[in-house]
Design an enzyme around this catalytic site. Sequence first.
Site, short mmCIF file in Angstrom:
data_model
loop_
_atom_site.label_atom_id
_atom_site.label_comp_id
_atom_site.label_asym_id
_atom_site.label_seq_id
_atom_site.Cartn_x
_atom_site.Cartn_y
_atom_site.Cartn_z
N LYS A 1 -0.41 -4.51 -0.36
CA LYS A 1 -0.83 -3.47 0.59
C LYS A 1 -1.31 -2.21 -0.13
CE LYS A 1 3.00 -3.19 2.91
NZ LYS A 1 3.78 -4.20 2.18
N ASN B 1 -6.26 -11.10 0.13
CA ASN B 1 -5.91 -10.63 -1.21
C ASN B 1 -5.50 -11.82 -2.06
OD1 ASN B 1 -5.47 -8.73 -3.23
ND2 ASN B 1 -3.32 -8.48 -2.69
N LYS C 1 2.66 7.17 3.25
CA LYS C 1 3.62 6.07 3.16
C LYS C 1 4.96 6.65 3.61
CE LYS C 1 5.37 2.35 0.22
NZ LYS C 1 4.89 1.28 1.13
N PHE D 1 -2.36 -1.84 -3.29
CA PHE D 1 -3.58 -2.08 -4.05
C PHE D 1 -4.79 -2.06 -3.13
CE2 PHE D 1 -6.73 -4.58 -6.33
CZ PHE D 1 -6.58 -4.15 -7.65
N ARG E 1 -8.17 -10.72 -8.07
CA ARG E 1 -7.21 -10.06 -8.96
C ARG E 1 -7.98 -9.13 -9.90
NH1 ARG E 1 -2.10 -12.10 -8.92
NH2 ARG E 1 -1.66 -11.23 -10.98
N ASP F 1 4.30 3.03 -5.58
CA ASP F 1 3.23 2.82 -4.59
C ASP F 1 2.77 4.14 -3.99
OD1 ASP F 1 3.44 0.12 -5.05
OD2 ASP F 1 4.53 -0.33 -3.20
#
Length: 247
Positions: free
Chosen positions: A26, A197, A48, A28, A227, A65
Amino acid sequence: MSLNNAQQPSVQHAFFVTGTDTEVGKTFVSCALLAACRDIGLSTAAYKPISAGCERTTLGLRNEDALQLQLASSLVLDYDEVNPIAFEKPIAPHLACAKKVASGDGTFIELHDINLGYQHLVDKQSDVLLVEGAGGWRLPLGKNSEGYEQYLSDFAVAHKLAVILVVGMRLGCVNHALLTAQAIEQDGLIVVGWVANMLEPDMPFLEENIQSLQNLLQAPLLGRVPRASAPEDVKACFGLQALGLIT
């Protein structure tokens, strides 16, 4: 579900980013989306509201994050503006909170506080405001001070946020994606798009799984994220038109 019938974001272009599970990318994806928005001249902010798994620093608890989201926002934001509720232990937030309350070293999580933090960022009037959830859609927050059970999804519902679903491409993802989308829609919200993803590039029948999701999810595929070492490397993967960010 047609995008023509989708509700408009409640404030500026505000989106809630959720995932099919924890550790599906999430953050990324959110950082890559923020970079893509910045590239087309949009101001951005990220929120967040709750995190678990933080490092204790001289400045207080810091979540990796949340730090990435802070850095990816074009507005200059203090850490506490991005992540107001943080727990040191890398466990479910409601469990981390319960342990602190039981020890006398903490207070209950209150949706009111999360709402205040969100409104604070709304007032900054960025073009795009991304709110990243924690874990999956139905993340428990535990009981509040009045004894009511709370979920982070309650916050998204209260603000009628459009939802972006990050699907971690791995075995079981079709079931997880369909159940998550169903729960979001039953809560009265719109999945405005989903992101594939690539957690496992060598996933068997990857293309067939993506095609199945395109057939079964009513929301459009916003992008396939390979990736990569940094979100900036994949910012061109998204179709921002589907989010109403490009006319």
